[in-house]
Design an enzyme around this catalytic site. Structure first.
Site, PDB file in Angstrom:
ATOM      1  N   LYS A  52     -16.322   5.436  -6.301  1.00  0.00           N
ATOM      2  CA  LYS A  52     -15.135   5.435  -5.420  1.00  0.00           C
ATOM      3  C   LYS A  52     -13.947   4.755  -6.102  1.00  0.00           C
ATOM      4  O   LYS A  52     -12.844   5.275  -6.104  1.00  0.00           O
ATOM      5  CB  LYS A  52     -15.478   4.688  -4.119  1.00  0.00           C
ATOM      6  CG  LYS A  52     -14.274   4.301  -3.295  1.00  0.00           C
ATOM      7  CD  LYS A  52     -14.641   3.471  -2.085  1.00  0.00           C
ATOM      8  CE  LYS A  52     -14.870   2.004  -2.325  1.00  0.00           C
ATOM      9  NZ  LYS A  52     -13.664   1.154  -2.355  1.00  0.00           N
ATOM     10  N   ASN A  53     -14.201   3.589  -6.711  1.00  0.00           N
ATOM     11  CA  ASN A  53     -13.084   2.818  -7.258  1.00  0.00           C
ATOM     12  C   ASN A  53     -12.550   3.375  -8.573  1.00  0.00           C
ATOM     13  O   ASN A  53     -11.523   2.909  -9.065  1.00  0.00           O
ATOM     14  CB  ASN A  53     -13.476   1.336  -7.400  1.00  0.00           C
ATOM     15  CG  ASN A  53     -13.588   0.674  -6.032  1.00  0.00           C
ATOM     16  OD1 ASN A  53     -13.194   1.247  -5.022  1.00  0.00           O
ATOM     17  ND2 ASN A  53     -14.137  -0.534  -6.008  1.00  0.00           N
ATOM     18  N   CYS A  59      -6.757  -8.408   4.660  1.00  0.00           N
ATOM     19  CA  CYS A  59      -7.938  -7.670   5.104  1.00  0.00           C
ATOM     20  C   CYS A  59      -9.083  -8.646   5.297  1.00  0.00           C
ATOM     21  O   CYS A  59      -8.934  -9.842   5.065  1.00  0.00           O
ATOM     22  CB  CYS A  59      -8.277  -6.535   4.156  1.00  0.00           C
ATOM     23  SG  CYS A  59      -9.264  -6.989   2.773  1.00  0.00           S
ATOM     24  N   ARG A  62      -5.255 -10.720  -0.339  1.00  0.00           N
ATOM     25  CA  ARG A  62      -5.060  -9.580  -1.227  1.00  0.00           C
ATOM     26  C   ARG A  62      -3.579  -9.213  -1.429  1.00  0.00           C
ATOM     27  O   ARG A  62      -3.143  -8.118  -1.073  1.00  0.00           O
ATOM     28  CB  ARG A  62      -5.883  -8.386  -0.743  1.00  0.00           C
ATOM     29  CG  ARG A  62      -7.361  -8.767  -0.584  1.00  0.00           C
ATOM     30  CD  ARG A  62      -8.239  -7.630  -0.243  1.00  0.00           C
ATOM     31  NE  ARG A  62      -8.454  -6.731  -1.369  1.00  0.00           N
ATOM     32  CZ  ARG A  62      -9.187  -5.632  -1.300  1.00  0.00           C
ATOM     33  NH1 ARG A  62      -9.771  -5.298  -0.180  1.00  0.00           N
ATOM     34  NH2 ARG A  62      -9.338  -4.857  -2.352  1.00  0.00           N
ATOM     35  N   ASP A  85     -18.259  -7.330  -5.700  1.00  0.00           N
ATOM     36  CA  ASP A  85     -18.719  -6.227  -4.845  1.00  0.00           C
ATOM     37  C   ASP A  85     -20.244  -6.167  -4.714  1.00  0.00           C
ATOM     38  O   ASP A  85     -20.769  -5.323  -3.979  1.00  0.00           O
ATOM     39  CB  ASP A  85     -18.184  -4.882  -5.369  1.00  0.00           C
ATOM     40  CG  ASP A  85     -16.690  -4.741  -5.168  1.00  0.00           C
ATOM     41  OD1 ASP A  85     -16.124  -5.516  -4.382  1.00  0.00           O
ATOM     42  OD2 ASP A  85     -16.089  -3.850  -5.801  1.00  0.00           O
ATOM     43  N   ARG A 116     -16.782   4.255   4.191  1.00  0.00           N
ATOM     44  CA  ARG A 116     -15.647   4.264   3.265  1.00  0.00           C
ATOM     45  C   ARG A 116     -16.111   4.407   1.830  1.00  0.00           C
ATOM     46  O   ARG A 116     -15.367   4.911   0.989  1.00  0.00           O
ATOM     47  CB  ARG A 116     -14.856   2.959   3.398  1.00  0.00           C
ATOM     48  CG  ARG A 116     -14.147   2.822   4.718  1.00  0.00           C
ATOM     49  CD  ARG A 116     -13.306   1.593   4.731  1.00  0.00           C
ATOM     50  NE  ARG A 116     -12.431   1.596   3.551  1.00  0.00           N
ATOM     51  CZ  ARG A 116     -11.649   0.598   3.197  1.00  0.00           C
ATOM     52  NH1 ARG A 116     -11.607  -0.478   3.918  1.00  0.00           N
ATOM     53  NH2 ARG A 116     -10.899   0.684   2.125  1.00  0.00           N
TER      54      ARG A 116
HETATM   55  N1  EPU Z   1      -4.390 -10.669  -6.752  1.00  0.00           N
HETATM   56  C1  EPU Z   1      -3.214 -11.351  -6.735  1.00  0.00           C
HETATM   57  N2  EPU Z   1      -2.052 -10.631  -6.875  1.00  0.00           N
HETATM   58  C2  EPU Z   1      -2.058  -9.279  -7.048  1.00  0.00           C
HETATM   59  C3  EPU Z   1      -3.281  -8.598  -7.072  1.00  0.00           C
HETATM   60  C4  EPU Z   1      -4.440  -9.320  -6.917  1.00  0.00           C
HETATM   61  O1  EPU Z   1      -3.185 -12.567  -6.603  1.00  0.00           O
HETATM   62  O2  EPU Z   1      -0.962  -8.698  -7.170  1.00  0.00           O
HETATM   63  C5  EPU Z   1      -5.670 -11.405  -6.602  1.00  0.00           C
HETATM   64  C6  EPU Z   1      -6.437 -11.013  -5.335  1.00  0.00           C
HETATM   65  O3  EPU Z   1      -5.985 -11.691  -4.203  1.00  0.00           O
HETATM   66  C7  EPU Z   1      -7.853 -11.379  -5.714  1.00  0.00           C
HETATM   67  C8  EPU Z   1      -7.892 -11.085  -7.220  1.00  0.00           C
HETATM   68  O4  EPU Z   1      -6.534 -11.024  -7.640  1.00  0.00           O
HETATM   69  O5  EPU Z   1      -8.065 -12.743  -5.512  1.00  0.00           O
HETATM   70  C9  EPU Z   1      -8.574  -9.796  -7.612  1.00  0.00           C
HETATM   71  O6  EPU Z   1      -8.075  -8.716  -6.829  1.00  0.00           O
HETATM   72  P1  EPU Z   1      -7.924  -7.260  -7.408  1.00  0.00           P
HETATM   73  O7  EPU Z   1      -6.469  -6.912  -7.415  1.00  0.00           O
HETATM   74  O8  EPU Z   1      -8.674  -7.122  -8.681  1.00  0.00           O
HETATM   75  O9  EPU Z   1      -8.627  -6.401  -6.284  1.00  0.00           O
HETATM   76  P2  EPU Z   1      -8.249  -4.921  -5.928  1.00  0.00           P
HETATM   77  O10 EPU Z   1      -7.730  -4.250  -7.121  1.00  0.00           O
HETATM   78  O11 EPU Z   1      -7.442  -4.912  -4.682  1.00  0.00           O
HETATM   79  C10 EPU Z   1     -10.524  -3.818  -6.578  1.00  0.00           C
HETATM   80  C11 EPU Z   1     -11.570  -3.022  -5.876  1.00  0.00           C
HETATM   81  C12 EPU Z   1     -12.336  -3.935  -4.937  1.00  0.00           C
HETATM   82  C13 EPU Z   1     -12.962  -5.058  -5.760  1.00  0.00           C
HETATM   83  C14 EPU Z   1     -11.873  -5.799  -6.541  1.00  0.00           C
HETATM   84  C15 EPU Z   1     -12.414  -6.865  -7.471  1.00  0.00           C
HETATM   85  C16 EPU Z   1     -10.579  -0.822  -5.809  1.00  0.00           C
HETATM   86  C17 EPU Z   1      -9.987   0.268  -5.002  1.00  0.00           C
HETATM   87  N3  EPU Z   1     -10.929  -1.938  -5.152  1.00  0.00           N
HETATM   88  O12 EPU Z   1      -9.678  -4.318  -5.564  1.00  0.00           O
HETATM   89  O13 EPU Z   1     -13.362  -3.141  -4.346  1.00  0.00           O
HETATM   90  O14 EPU Z   1     -13.613  -5.959  -4.918  1.00  0.00           O
HETATM   91  O15 EPU Z   1     -11.120  -4.854  -7.334  1.00  0.00           O
HETATM   92  O16 EPU Z   1     -13.314  -6.315  -8.371  1.00  0.00           O
HETATM   93  O17 EPU Z   1     -10.770  -0.670  -7.005  1.00  0.00           O
HETATM   94  C18 EPU Z   1     -14.931  -2.555  -2.708  1.00  0.00           C
HETATM   95  O18 EPU Z   1     -15.136  -1.502  -3.339  1.00  0.00           O
HETATM   96  O19 EPU Z   1     -15.674  -2.925  -1.758  1.00  0.00           O
HETATM   97  C19 EPU Z   1     -13.799  -3.391  -3.064  1.00  0.00           C
HETATM   98  C20 EPU Z   1     -13.289  -4.293  -2.240  1.00  0.00           C
END
Ligand code: EPU
Length: 417
Positions: free
Chosen positions: A22-23, A117, A122, A305, A397
């Site tokens: 998915k990701n 969320c 996030r 995850d 999802r």
């Molecule tokens: N963060 C910031 N600023 C930003 C972006 C992120 O401070 O602009 C922080 C977040 O708050 C968090 C950390 O960085 O503490 C990591 O967040 P990340 O941005 O890596 O998460 P994401 O990209 O929103 C993806 C996956 C998640 C997975 C995380 C971490 C997708 C669509 N989602 O989320 O997947 O947990 O990376 O590996 O790729 C899931 O599949 O259940 C899921 C939540």
């Protein structure tokens, strides 16, 4: 609303086939915005987030089709709206992935801010900081990011936190920017490598994906291509734990075991017997399950995850395990539900102490997010009696028919409509 009913006590056995990730699929679909040509994607998981993304893309004016066979066809030749509305973004945060591609190709985008969320705040400040360094102006107006540029240019971008979708958004934007962009402290997750491979197939110039420094040399135009999405490492890891927790004997097929090194190493440390093939692995659960600490970190370390599923496993451990969550500040909601099933878990801030050896008993439980749902089902597989997991729309999802796959391995599980 659907529920999942599971009656514990069966050791799982057999072979399970893993779906596409998915990701990896979500950014790949967003990448279709970067070209007017047709993009063919294979191995898309037929899960709700993929269908939501399809709606989001159609709303923008893209021809977007995804079949149950995992084949997707996308053509962004007649884009008529540069907007991602709140109604779609609020159900799926990954909608923010359209921001970089829209801005790079059309120089303008309006995308709803995702908001908080269940697992944490996030923020998307790093996505916006990177785009601004590339020459975009991003304003927050009425809950939307309004971004525009007279043309993106290459830049050096250092992200102070590793962000997966942030890296993906900036990587996509940089493919059409003028000059070279360097993304430092970039995410190394396999999903980043998959997106880089897709973008290269579309004509982008990218190197360094899989390391902390990614270099993208912008090109004038990208073209269509055909790409196969990598297997879902988190689904594979979830089935690995299903085998370990039920003392089962399961072959997890159609996956990439190299993407699961930290998880499989952890499972062998708790006593499971693991054998690894080229595109499959085998997990034989053994008694006792030894309690071992774990800390989540960005890839290649143990993934956030998989933390909820591992917590379910540790409730069956022979001692105490400390689970530390370093990625998200509120990702222990499943602990409260596991406690309702009889687990002994103490949560303090970002750490949870799980005392094993307590038999679980089936209960009605509520899923708070995608991986929490999986954790409750895993607990249900070993609990005495019946567990009913409510709010399974979270599960839908990201897992394709998990109850059917588990039932084929012998689990006593069904969906109640
Ligand atoms: N963060 C910031 N600023 C930003 C972006 C992120 O401070 O602009 C922080 C977040 O708050 C968090 C950390 O960085 O503490 C990591 O967040 P990340 O941005 O890596 O998460 P994401 O990209 O929103 C993806 C996956 C998640 C997975 C995380 C971490 C997708 C669509 N989602 O989320 O997947 O947990 O990376 O590996 O790729 C899931 O599949 O259940 C899921 C939540």
């Amino acid at each position: 609303m659907d529920k999942i009913r599971v009656v514990g006590g069966v050791s799982l056995a057999g072979r399970v086939e893993i779906s596409g990730a998915k990701n990896a699929a979500l950014p790949a679909m967003a990448a279709s915005l970067l070209t007017a040509d047709t993009l063919h994607l294979e191995n898309l998981p037929y899960v709700r987030d993929i269908l939501t993304t399809c709606n989001l893309l159609r709303n923008i004016g893209i021809e977007a089709e995804v079949g149950e066979d995992g084949i997707g066809v996308f053509k962004a030749s007649d884009v008529n709206s540069l907007q991602a509305p709140y109604e779609l973004v609020k159900t799926m945060r990954a909608s923010i992935l359209v921001l970089g591609p829209l801005l790079a190709r059309f120089r303008k985008a309006t995308v709803s801010l995702p908001g908080g969320c269940a697992i944490g705040a996030r923020p998307i400040n790093l996505h916006l900081m990177g785009l601004e360094r590339m020459g975009a102006q991003c304003d927050i107006v009425h809950g939307y990011v309004e971004a525009s540029t007279s043309g993106l240019h290459g830049s050096y971008i250092m992200m102070d936190t590793v962000t997966v979708t942030g890296t993906e958004n900036l990587m996509m934007a940089a493919t059409l920017a003028e000059g070279e962009t360097v993304l430092d402290n970039a995410a190394c997750e396999p999903e980043i490598g998959d997106l880089a491979a897709l973008l290269r197939g579309m004509g982008a110039q990218i190197e360094g994906d899989g390391t902390r420094t990614i270099r993208i040399h912008g090109v004038k135009k990208l073209h269509g291509c055909r790409h196969r999405i990598i297997p879902d490492r988190i689904e594979a890891g979830t089935f690995a734990i299903a085998s370990a927790i039920t003392r089962g004997d399961v072959e997890v097929a159609n996956c990439n075991p190299r993407h699961l090194t930290a998880v499989l190493t952890q499972l062998s440390q708790i006593g499971a017997e693991i054998s690894i093939g080229t595109d499959s692995f085998h997990v034989r659960g053994r008694d006792p399950i030894s309690s071992k600490n774990v800390t989540t970190y960005p890839y290649p370390a143990f993934p956030t995850d998989m933390q909820a599923q591992y917590m379910a496993l540790m409730t069956q451990g022979d001692g105490s395990a400390l689970i530390a969550e370093t990625i998200f500040e509120n990702r222990f909601m499943h602990a409260l539900e596991l406690i309702r099933m009889g687990a002994d878990i103490t949560v303090e801030g970002r750490q949870a102490l799980v005392k094993g050896g307590r038999p679980l008993s089936g209960a009605r439980v509520l899923a708070s997010d995608l991986r929490a749902s999986a954790s409750l089902i895993l607990a249900g597989l070993v609990a005495k009696g019946e567990t009913v997991v409510d709010r399974v729309y979270h599960l839908d999802r990201g897992y394709h028919h998990i109850e059917e796959k588990l039932a084929r391995l012998g689990a006593n599980i069904e969906r109640i409509r």
